[in-house]
Design an enzyme around this catalytic site. Structure first.
Site, PDB file in Angstrom:
ATOM      1  N   HIS A  30       0.800  -1.226   0.000  1.00 38.60           N
ATOM      2  CA  HIS A  30       0.000   0.000   0.000  1.00 38.60           C
ATOM      3  C   HIS A  30       0.834   1.279   0.000  1.00 38.60           C
ATOM      4  O   HIS A  30       0.401   2.291  -0.537  1.00 38.60           O
ATOM      5  CB  HIS A  30      -0.989   0.005   1.172  1.00 38.60           C
ATOM      6  N   ASP A  31       2.002   1.260   0.571  1.00 35.74           N
ATOM      7  CA  ASP A  31       2.843   2.466   0.652  1.00 35.74           C
ATOM      8  C   ASP A  31       3.928   2.531  -0.418  1.00 35.74           C
ATOM      9  O   ASP A  31       4.790   3.401  -0.360  1.00 35.74           O
ATOM     10  CB  ASP A  31       3.522   2.530   2.025  1.00 35.74           C
ATOM     11  N   LYS A  34       5.217   5.781  -1.918  1.00 33.59           N
ATOM     12  CA  LYS A  34       6.028   6.729  -1.147  1.00 33.59           C
ATOM     13  C   LYS A  34       7.470   6.776  -1.624  1.00 33.59           C
ATOM     14  O   LYS A  34       8.202   7.689  -1.242  1.00 33.59           O
ATOM     15  CB  LYS A  34       5.930   6.424   0.345  1.00 33.59           C
TER      16      LYS A  34
END
Length: 161
Positions: A30-31, A34
Site C-alpha cells: 500500500h505504501d 512513497k
C-alpha cells in the site's frame, strides 16, 4: 503487518480466497508510492506545509502507476489508488465516498491507519492498541466504512465495539 491485518479482516468478512489474497498483497504494497515522495518530508517531525502535503498526497497515484505496470500486481493497483479515500468523500485522490470505494481499499484504509497509530512515527507518539481502536471507532462513518470498522475492531483486534 498491514497485509496480515487486511487478510484477517477480509477473512472475517467471508470474502473469497482470491479477494483475501489480493487485499493482503495490496496491504503489503500500500505504501509503495512513497518511493516517489521526498524522504525528508516523510520523516519530518514538524507539521507539513501545504506544498509538502500536496507531495505526500501523490503517493497513492504513484503506487497505482507502479503496480499497474506489473502484470502480476495490476489487479491490486486500484485498491492502492483508493486507500486514502474517505467514507464521507473528503479523501484523495478522487474524493470518492461510501460504496464508490472498493471494499478492499476500505479495509486497507483501516488496517494502515491502525498500523500507523500503533508504530513509532517521527511526528507523533505511538498509541497503545486500545487507544488506536478507539480512534478507529471515532472515525467510523466519517473516515472509515462503519461496518468494516466494526468487523476490524471486533473480529481482527478482538475488542468490544
Amino acid at each position: 503487518r498491514v497485509g496480515d491485518l487486511c487478510a484477517s479482516c477480509a477473512e472475517a468478512m467471508d470474502m473469497s480466497p482470491d479477494i483475501i489474497r489480493q487485499v493482503k498483497t495490496a496491504g503489503i504494497l500500500h505504501d509503495i508510492g512513497k518511493v516517489g515522495v521526498n524522504e525528508q518530508i516523510l520523516k519530518k517531525p514538524e507539521e507539513l506545509t501545504d506544498a509538502e502535503w500536496h507531495e505526500v498526497m501523490k503517493f497513492p497515484e504513484i503506487g497505482f502507476r507502479i503496480l499497474s505496470s506489473i502484470q502480476e500486481l495490476s489487479e491490486v493497483a486500484g485498491y492502492v489508488l483508493q486507500q486514502q479515500e474517505k467514507w464521507d468523500g473528503t479523501g484523495y485522490p478522487n474524493s470518492l465516498r461510501g460504496e464508490e470505494i472498493s471494499p478492499p481499499a476500505r479495509i486497507i484504509s483501516i488496517a494502515a491507519a491502525y498500523d500507523v497509530m500503533t508504530e513509532d512515527r517521527p511526528y507523533a507518539a505511538r498509541f497503545d492498541p486500545d487507544r488506536a481502536a478507539e480512534e478507529i471507532k471515532a472515525a467510523a462513518g466519517r473516515q472509515f466504512d462503519p461496518q468494516i470498522a466494526r468487523v476490524f475492531i471486533e473480529k481482527v483486534l478482538r475488542k468490544r465495539w
